[in-house]
Structures are given as C-alpha cells and as structure tokens.
Design a protein around this motif. Structure first.
Motif: not given
Lengths: 489, 489
Positions: A93, A138, B56-66, B115, B127, B367
């Motif tokens: 994801d 990715y 080459l990165k994801t936006p701050k505060g976000t992450r990929d899931y492997s 928010y 939100l 989480e």
C-alpha cells in the motif's frame, strides 16, 4: 489501509490555506493577486451561504454504504483478491498523496485530471491519479527489480525482466478470470500495442511530436464516431486530412490472430521496425492466450489507444457486451470495466541512474462493477444476506437467559457464528421471525427437558424440521449442516 | 472502502484556499487580516523552501506498506473481522468527513483534537474523530433503531432497546476474544460506569457543571500520578482540595465483583440514585461475564473515566500487561489496545424529534496492535509469508514452456494458488530456489517422460520427496497436502 494514510495527510491540511499562500510565492504581489481573485469570486458566487441551517446529511459528494451495499462490495473484492492470491501476488500500500513531482509528466493529456494540493513545509503534493505511478515510485525507492503485487484490491502488476509476453498473458488471464467469476455478463478484451500504434502513425505521416496527442484522439473511438475523431485530429490538432484518412483505414479494423498475421504482411506496416516488434509480440501473446483457454475472449483492436503516456507495449481494455436483457437500454457495450498494459520506462524515470524495470499490469474498475452488481441484484430482487450467522441460540421457555448465554458462548469459542436475542424472555415466535428476516438457517433451542437430557433441539428454519442433538455434537452438526468452516483466526 | 470517500472529498479541496477565504467571512477586512498573517508567517518561516530538489520519497508523515507489513495488517484484520462476523455483525461505511455540526458538542475536552476543513459550496467540514459519532448520525438519518454492525474492521456497536447488560457483556466478550486470538500477551479489561463516576462526584461535592471536566482529569490516572491529577483538579479546575481528596479515596480502588458489592454498601454512594443504578448494572454485568468465561479478565476500576462526553453508562478499556520478556523496558502496561462503552443519548442528539436509540460499542486500537505484532515478529525473527502460493509449476527440461502454461492454467481454473517462472527455459535449481525463498511448499514438475505417462512429479520443497501423481488427481493431492480450501470465489 488507505484511510490511515489519508487521515495522516489530511491532518496536515489544517491551516494549509495560509501556509499554502506563503509557500507558493510568498510575495506581496501574490497576496494582492489573491485579493483580486477573492473579490471576483465573491461577485460570482453571490450571497454568503455559510450560515445555512443544520441538516442531517453527509457532506456533498460523499455517501454512506449500507450493510447491503457493503455486502456487494465485499463479494466483489473477495472475487478480485481471491484471484490475485491464486496468482501468487503480494500486497503493498502507498499513500493517497504523492509529491507533485512524482506524478508530473507521467500521464500526458490525462494530467489535467490530477488534483494538486499544498502541504506545509514546502512540499507540493498531488492526489494520486492511479496506482501505477506510485507503484513505480515504490519500486525505484526500494530498489526492487522483481515483484508481483496487488494494491487496494484492484491493481495487479508484475515487475521484472522476463521472457516476452509470459507475464502479459498472465495479466489477461487474470482479467478474464475475475470478469468471469463476477458473472456480470459477456465481455470482450480489446488488445493493441503502443508500438503498433506508433508505427502506424509513422507510416501514415504523423510527425513524432504528435504521436501522443493523436494517440489520445484515437482513444476516443470507443465513445465517439470516426468522423468526430477525424475532426479533432484535423481541426484541433492540425493533422492533414489525408493523414487522418490513412489512420482511419487502420484503426477501424479489429479481429483475432488472423488480423495480426494479415498486418505482418501489410506492405507498409511490416517495414516499420516498431510495428513489426509489436505484431510479433502479439502473435506470441495469442499463442499463450490459447494455452490459457481465453483466446476467444480477446480481440485485436487497432482503435484501442489508452491515453496514458507511460505505456510502452501491449495495452488492453475489457468491455462488457450487451446482454439480451439490456437490449434497447444501452447501445453496444457498457464501457470499460478493466484495463492495463505494459510500461517498461516508468520505473527508470524515478531511478537516479535510470535503471529500467519492465512492468505490466492491470486495474479493475471496481466502482463501475459495484454499480453493475448492485443494479443486477435489484433487478432480480435477490435477497442479499448481510451477516453470516449460522445459528440463533433460542429458548421456548422463560428464565433460560443464563443457559442461552452459556451455550452461545460455547459456540463462539468453538468458531460457530452465533447470535441470541438480547431479551431476558423472548418469545419463540420472535426468535424464529428474526431468523427468517436475517436469513439465519438454524436455531438451537434450549428447554428444561433438553437441559436434563443433555441435548439441544436443532431446528432448520426453512424446513421447520427439528432434531435433538447431543450437546457435545452440536458444533460438528452445525458445521456439517451449514457447510461453513469454523470461524477461528 | 474509505479511500474512495477520501478521494471524493479531497478532490473538492482543489482550489479550496480561495473559496475558503470567501466563505469564512468574505470581507475585505478578512483579506487584510490574512495579508498580515501571511507576512508574519513569512517572517517566522524564513527563506522560501518551495524550490527544493526532487527527492524520491513519500510525502512527510506518510509511509508505504511493504508486503511484509501488509501481511501483518491482514492477519490482524482477519482476526478482528472473523470475530465480528462470528457475533453476527453487519458492516457499514461512512465518509472520512462529516459536516462540522455533526461532530460539534459530542466529545467534550477531546474536541480540541478535531480537525476542521472547509469545503466549497458553504459546507463546513471536519475530519471524523472516531467512528461512533458518524454511526449515530447514520442511525438517525436512516431512522434505524436496531442494528449490530462493524465499521472499517475496527469498530463494533450494538444499537437497540434491549434488556440490561446483555449487549454490553457481548461487547466485552468480543474484546476478550479478539485480544486472546491476537496472542499479543496478557491483558486486562478495566470496567467502570459513567453513572458511578457522576454519583461519586456528586457525593464528593463537585458541582454538576464540573462533572465532565473533572472526569477528564480522572481519566489521566493511567498515565500520571494521583498527585498530578489532584494538582490539575485543584489548580486548573478550581476544585477544593478536600473535594479532590474525597475523589482520591474512591478512584484509587479497583477489584472484582466484590468491590461492586462493597460499594453497594457504601453509606454515601448507595444513597446516590445514579451510582446505585450503575453499581446494580455492573453486578449484573459480572454475572454475564462469568457465564461467558471472561470474568477473570475484568477489573472494576474506579479511576477509569474515558474522557468522551457521549458515554452514559458502562465504559471499558483493555490494557496489555507486562510480559516477562519486556521486564525493565516498559513500566506496568503498554497502554490501551481497545476501548468502548455505552452511549444512549448520542443518536437522540441527531434525531429531529429526539428519539433515543441506546447503543453500546467498542473500538480496537489497530495501529497500536500492528506495531506490537510487527515488533514481536521481528524479535522472534519469524519468517512472514507474503503470498499464499501452494505450488510452483516447473520443468526439468527445456522446451516445456507451453506445457507449463497449460498446467498452471488448469490449476488456476481449479482454484489452486499456483505460479511459474516467467522464463522460457528456467533451470530446475532456480525454480526450487524460488520456492525456498517464497515459502512455496510444493513443486509440480513436468518432464517428457511424465507427459507420456500422464503424470506430474510432485515434490515437497522441505522434505525433497518426490512422487508421481496422475494428472487428474493433482488438484486433490495439492489440496490435501496443503490443507487449504480451493481458492474459488
């Protein structure tokens, strides 16, 4: 999964307005510009509507999903994920947002459809437009050269350096398996190749710089007539009419492997290196599709263009065909329900050293499919179960709440999907009625006598037959009768 | 599911900045105010950072899931959803945003954490902060008085007018089932009742208007000492020290059903109608929990307060207890992993006629649980399979690609999870190595001789044993050996 990422990012939008202005140019000129825009907008938009009365509703453009709608969604997702797993895919994801630069220059004319946002801290962000570009990002970021993955239950891709057309054929096989399993009617998968299109444009006399924009015009042929597409090419995009006509002669053809063979003999097309490669690969692809038993579902269609810039080889799109029941309602098809293709250059665009990772993938049009399945169920007036409960624990007499609680707890612990009415002394009739309404097939009835005898009366809701089952055999018997595996994870 | 809603709404944020300003006050004064803010911010933030180099990165505060992380998430979600279904719950979904008014006034002091966003068209949006308020809004909007549902694989609620404590006990049972199934260590569920808290505040001398804010102070007792809580009550919230001390005597008590019985005899508390009701219900609850076999997991804890305004009755929170392995690392527990309670007034706040729908529910801290499971797997160096492939279709000799494609297709069509290497002539060693790496247990090997004999050589990857299986028996044999049901949806 995606929700968490969305939340994380949305949280940052808080106060984004002021910071966004700062970030974009951070100059007094800009602010004056904004003032002008605001006053203009104010004039356009008329009276302030912010003080409207409170109404019980969801925000505009959003909706709730009822249990019935969710049951449909779940079934569709189950079919898709089941198929992806059958083909050995892993799952990943990625965030709902990407850096704007990540998405820039990957989509061509479709890039109008990308939504830009601004985040704090100097990062320009855009909403992801598909899952393909984030996937390529990715791969490059994690230096992966080899993966078969799916993404949010709708995108499947195979990345890696392999022998020609084997992964491509598997993608088409997956598309056909999913569309067959979903039972949403007859379908056809149109196949073409970006190299054949480019070769065809070249021999027809289109200049290199116009390939992509002409490609994007051809792509509209499934929705509008050739005349309209020609008008766009000639009028808007400045193509000579005779060039457009030459294109027209090609793109109005479609057929099976015999059309591939015919074009391999085409005196002009066969002279073009790119087109020849594409046709050669399509021939090989058809061989593999025959081995997979799906060649009858595939149509080589020269009008299929797929507007996205990143495709480099085989492209495909599945359309539903008119079913007899729909005659008179829809014209010839109900549009695309799945699509994809090969994109061998995309990962290299992200890799600092430009290393290429060839990829091929497909995407399922899940929203469209949900609507179709929902409509079909409504037309059939089919009852959709929204729970999976196997048995209701009931009693015919009063004062047996404790016994019901004990039994239902035993069943839960053994992995049986069970419910009871949350009443101290419910009437048997109400308990049976609840089963009818919720589609629960079995009732386990406790009574004083049954308790003494160490048995439970098991009743089938539809046949109304009742048998006494020894308490220690109850789980096995429910499992046997419902044919469901135990619900233990 | 949630993603689609998030996207729908995010799309609208496009250009929200300018419209937002217009909407908020739409006056020249405001714009001047904004200009001032901007200039101030500019000064604070220093040089413009918007022209940074592309990384080459994801936006701050976000992450990929492997795939590995997703496999963990999937296992956790499977356990939770399996349990919700075992208890007969339907599933619904609601948008990521709600109208601001929908959320206003439901959370108390926690409302700082909501928010706000602005949408076009005069709608003020926020939100969602939890899934409970949207659920109550959904019930009121659809005039539902009766439903058992889950929401995004982590929230479970029972709505309806039922006999006391039966649904409440089921919620606690579900919590215990999920936490036991997840195998994340020993846990304890703290239980209290909002009515006992309010009664206790009343008899200690807290004025009605301060109940909620004092409640919110007491709620911090799991993180900070009684001294600190007392300081907050006296210093910040203006409580008399002797009132605080009286509260202290109560909230430092916890125990089982015997504490309930002891407090039912408490000369002051038993005089308070609300407290008496709460204690009576807790006594009944403990009876049901004993029948469910989970009374040993439950602790009546007078310090448990749950800060949210909407709770009206029983409240609960599950905490993980220190495991021997963690000694020295964490103090006494690792915090809340699930929580919930009864909220009988919330739906009525949305209903135009104020009709009440009593509700009780729970929420799983997914989480936090993901992190715990991930850490544990890493500590154990346990291998996590990221695919479910049962068999690799392989060949020992060259020129058998077509035969491999035919066989793998047969297996897919029969519901076997199968793969093949995308090479024309892969080496047998490479094929076996692929199985080792991916954890695929079986290899179906085709050779010239096997084709003549109508058999397939089936090899176990771990034992290296090989047996010839008749082609028509292959599916059954793979199913038997892997113990997996056929993957057909």
């Amino acid at each position: 999964m995606a929700e968490r990422a969305a939340l994380e990012e949305l949280v940052k939008l808080q106060g984004e307005r002021v910071r966004g202005l700062k970030q974009q140019k951070a100059s007094a000129e800009l602010i004056e510009e904004e003032v002008g825009k605001l006053l203009k907008l104010k004039a356009q938009l008329g009276p302030d509507e912010s003080k409207q009365k409170f109404v019980l509703k969801t925000p505009k453009g959003t909706r709730d999903y009822s249990p019935r709608q969710m049951a449909v969604r779940e079934k569709v997702f189950d079919v898709i994920i089941c198929c992806f797993k059958r083909h050995g895919a892993e799952v990943i994801d990625t965030p709902v947002f990407e850096l704007k630069e990540t998405l820039t220059g990957k989509y061509g004319e479709d890039s109008k459809l990308i939504y830009d946002l601004k985040d704090q801290g100097g990062e320009l962000l855009s909403l992801r437009y598909d899952l393909t570009v984030p996937f390529a990002r990715y791969l490059a970021m994690n230096k992966l050269t080899n993966i078969k993955r799916y993404h949010i239950a709708k995108d499947f891709d195979i990345a890696g350096n392999f022998d020609p057309m084997i992964p491509d054929a598997e993608c088409l096989k997956i598309m056909c398996e999913i569309l067959s399993s979903l039972q949403i009617g007859d379908f056809l998968v149109k196949v073409n190749d970006r190299r054949i299109l480019d070769g065809m444009f070249a021999i027809c006399g289109v200049s290199d710089s116009k390939f992509r924009t002409i490609c994007s015009s051809v792509d509209k042929l499934d929705k509008v007539s050739w005349e309209e597409v020609k008008n766009e090419m000639v009028g808007e995009k400045g193509l000579a009419p005779e060039v457009a006509d030459r294109i027209g002669d090609y793109v109005q053809q479609h057929g099976g492997v015999s059309l591939v063979e015919q074009l391999l003999q085409d005196p002009k097309l066969s002279q073009n290196k790119q087109a020849l490669e594409g046709l050669g690969d399509l021939k090989l692809l058809f061989e593999y599709l025959t081995l997979f038993g799906i060649d009858d579902k595939i149509s080589f269609d020269l009008s299929l263009a797929r507007g996205l810039d990143y495709y480099t080889g085989v492209i495909y799109e599945a359309v539903l065909l008119q079913t007899p029941a729909q005659a008179g309602e829809e014209p010839l098809g109900v549009g695309s329900v799945a699509a994809g293709g090969r994109y061998d250059g995309l990962v290299g665009m992200f890799d600092p050293k430009g290393r290429k990772v060839p990829c091929v993938g497909l995407s399922i049009g899940v929203e469209r499919i949900f609507s179709i399945v929902e409509q079909r169920l409504e037309a059939l007036e089919e009852k959709v179960r929204t729970t999976e409960t196997q048995v209701l624990v009931a009693s015919a007499q009063k004062k047996l709440l404790e016994e019901r609680l004990k039994l239902v707890s035993e069943l839960w612990d053994a992995g049986i999907k069970a419910e009871l009415l949350y009443k101290k002394n419910p009437k048997l009739l109400n308990q049976l009625q609840y089963c009818e309404e919720a589609g629960i097939p079995l009732v386990a009835i406790i009574g004083e006598q049954e308790l003494k005898d160490g048995v439970i009366k098991l009743r089938s809701v539809t046949s109304r037959e009742e048998v006494n089952v020894r308490r220690e055999d109850l789980v096995e018997e429910i499992k046997r009768r419902t044919g469901q595996p135990l619900c233990i994870c």
